[in-house]
Enzyme design. Structure first.
Site, PDB file in Angstrom:
ATOM      1  N   THR A  99       3.440  -4.606   7.686  1.00  0.00           N
ATOM      2  CA  THR A  99       4.730  -4.251   7.092  1.00  0.00           C
ATOM      3  C   THR A  99       5.565  -3.294   7.954  1.00  0.00           C
ATOM      4  OG1 THR A  99       3.460  -2.575   5.917  1.00  0.00           O
ATOM      5  CG2 THR A  99       4.118  -4.532   4.666  1.00  0.00           C
ATOM      6  N   HIS A 100       4.886  -2.414   8.670  1.00  0.00           N
ATOM      7  CA  HIS A 100       5.593  -1.365   9.399  1.00  0.00           C
ATOM      8  C   HIS A 100       6.159  -1.819  10.751  1.00  0.00           C
ATOM      9  CE1 HIS A 100       3.541   0.952   6.412  1.00  0.00           C
ATOM     10  NE2 HIS A 100       3.955   2.112   6.885  1.00  0.00           N
ATOM     11  N   SER A 129       0.835  -1.201   0.000  1.00  0.00           N
ATOM     12  CA  SER A 129       0.000   0.000   0.000  1.00  0.00           C
ATOM     13  C   SER A 129       0.876   1.259   0.000  1.00  0.00           C
ATOM     14  CB  SER A 129      -0.899  -0.010   1.228  1.00  0.00           C
ATOM     15  OG  SER A 129      -0.116  -0.162   2.394  1.00  0.00           O
ATOM     16  N   CYS A 134       1.998  -6.403   1.457  1.00  0.00           N
ATOM     17  CA  CYS A 134       1.072  -5.763   2.404  1.00  0.00           C
ATOM     18  C   CYS A 134       0.241  -6.832   3.126  1.00  0.00           C
ATOM     19  CB  CYS A 134       0.150  -4.838   1.612  1.00  0.00           C
ATOM     20  SG  CYS A 134      -1.100  -4.034   2.605  1.00  0.00           S
ATOM     21  N   ASN A 135       0.281  -6.804   4.448  1.00  0.00           N
ATOM     22  CA  ASN A 135      -0.484  -7.789   5.224  1.00  0.00           C
ATOM     23  C   ASN A 135      -1.983  -7.638   5.000  1.00  0.00           C
ATOM     24  OD1 ASN A 135       1.299  -9.155   7.751  1.00  0.00           O
ATOM     25  ND2 ASN A 135       2.199  -7.388   6.752  1.00  0.00           N
ATOM     26  N   THR A 136      -2.437  -6.401   4.883  1.00  0.00           N
ATOM     27  CA  THR A 136      -3.872  -6.155   4.687  1.00  0.00           C
ATOM     28  C   THR A 136      -4.303  -6.737   3.337  1.00  0.00           C
ATOM     29  OG1 THR A 136      -3.673  -4.131   5.977  1.00  0.00           O
ATOM     30  CG2 THR A 136      -5.630  -4.354   4.614  1.00  0.00           C
ATOM     31  N   TYR A 187      -4.300   1.078   3.516  1.00  0.00           N
ATOM     32  CA  TYR A 187      -5.311   0.083   3.159  1.00  0.00           C
ATOM     33  C   TYR A 187      -6.001  -0.465   4.420  1.00  0.00           C
ATOM     34  CZ  TYR A 187      -3.524  -0.521  -1.682  1.00  0.00           C
ATOM     35  OH  TYR A 187      -3.158  -0.362  -2.998  1.00  0.00           O
ATOM     36  N   GLY A 188      -5.285  -0.376   5.545  1.00  0.00           N
ATOM     37  CA  GLY A 188      -5.720  -1.053   6.777  1.00  0.00           C
ATOM     38  C   GLY A 188      -7.030  -0.570   7.355  1.00  0.00           C
TER      39      GLY A 188
END
Ligand code: DGL
Length: 267
Positions: A187-188, A13, A75-77, A44-45
């Site tokens: 990701t962060h 994202s 991106c995990n989302t 996106y989250g």
């Protein structure tokens, strides 16, 4: 082009997926990579599943048009919500970040109590919980959204008083539950490892999906005869959907190396 020489495509994202790219480069320095950060539409989250799927498919089509040999949804989302839709659209291997992280958590936990932190959309989807329980249904999974972590990291506030206070506010309950493994499902979050491990007990193992994903990609390339080997230099291309200046400044910190070939695109 010979399949082996085609690049690996990675999208996120925004900037955070560079933590995944960094691990891919570390594990496979000879592979060329194309990274797309959808910086115009991050985060996106907080978005609906329909919107995340639409954005993910647009990102996929762009990278697919660049003749990539494998797609990484960093991106995990997006991985939580869009992976099936993406896999139906393209005919190359697609690697998400949920399954590798979940498997690592299952391998790591001793007391079968695993914590998962991520964006609201990731936690709402229960993607990690489902993936962990599909391997071992006896594992208790405790999930928690930590929405303030993303802007903290974007600002570069990855240590110090404020980051510690936010981490304490989110994580002290999780600590009391007695988990022994914590999945950094965004990701962060690997950028906040220092603060998070200070707040949690020393015995709690932090799972960084990025490391696991890089290992999985290497395995796929080897088993499907797509590994590039040692000939030729690796190309590093970057695309963003908004102005590149901030991406370059913050991104170089995420990536730990310079970002040179970058272009702004419209999806
Ligand atoms: N890349 C997102 C993730 O890993 C975090 C930022 C966002 O919300 O878009 O879930």
């Amino acid at each position: 082009m010979d399949n082996k020489y085609r690049p690996i495509g990675v999208f996120d994202s925004g900037i955070g997926g560079l933590t995944v790219l960094k691990e891919i480069i570390k594990e496979m320095p000879n592979e060329s990579t194309i990274y797309l950060g959808d910086t115009a539409r991050v985060p996106y989250g907080i978005r609906s599943p329909e919107t995340v799927i639409r954005y993910s498919l647009e990102n996929t089509h762009f990278l697919y048009s660049k003749d990539i040999k494998l797609l990484v949804v960093a991106c995990n989302t997006a991985s939580s919500i869009s992976l099936d839709s993406i896999r139906r659209t393209v005919s190359i291997p697609v690697v998400g970040v949920i399954e590798p992280g979940a498997k690592a958590a299952v391998r790591t936990t001793r007391n079968k109590r695993v914590g998962v932190i991520g964006t609201e959309a990731t936690i709402r989807s229960s993607s990690y919980e489902k993936s962990i329980k599909s391997v071992d249904r006896d594992i208790e999974v405790y999930q928690l959204p930590c929405p303030l972590f993303v802007p903290l990291v974007e600002e570069g506030w990855v240590e110090g008083e404020i980051a510690t206070m936010v981490a304490e506010k989110y994580l002290l309950d999780m600590k009391d539950i007695g988990i022994d493994t914590l999945v950094l499902g965004c990701t962060h979050y690997p950028l906040l490892k220092g603060v998070i491990s200070k707040v949690m007990d020393k015995e709690v193992t932090l799972i960084d999906s990025a490391v696991e994903v890089a290992k999985e990609i290497k395995e796929i390339l080897e088993t499907s005869d797509l590994k590039k080997g040692y000939q030729g230099g690796a190309l590093r291309e970057f695309y963003v959907t908004d102005l590149p200046e901030r991406f370059v400044i913050v991104g170089e910190r995420f990536l730990g190396s310079s970002i040179e070939h970058i272009e702004m695109i419209k999806l």
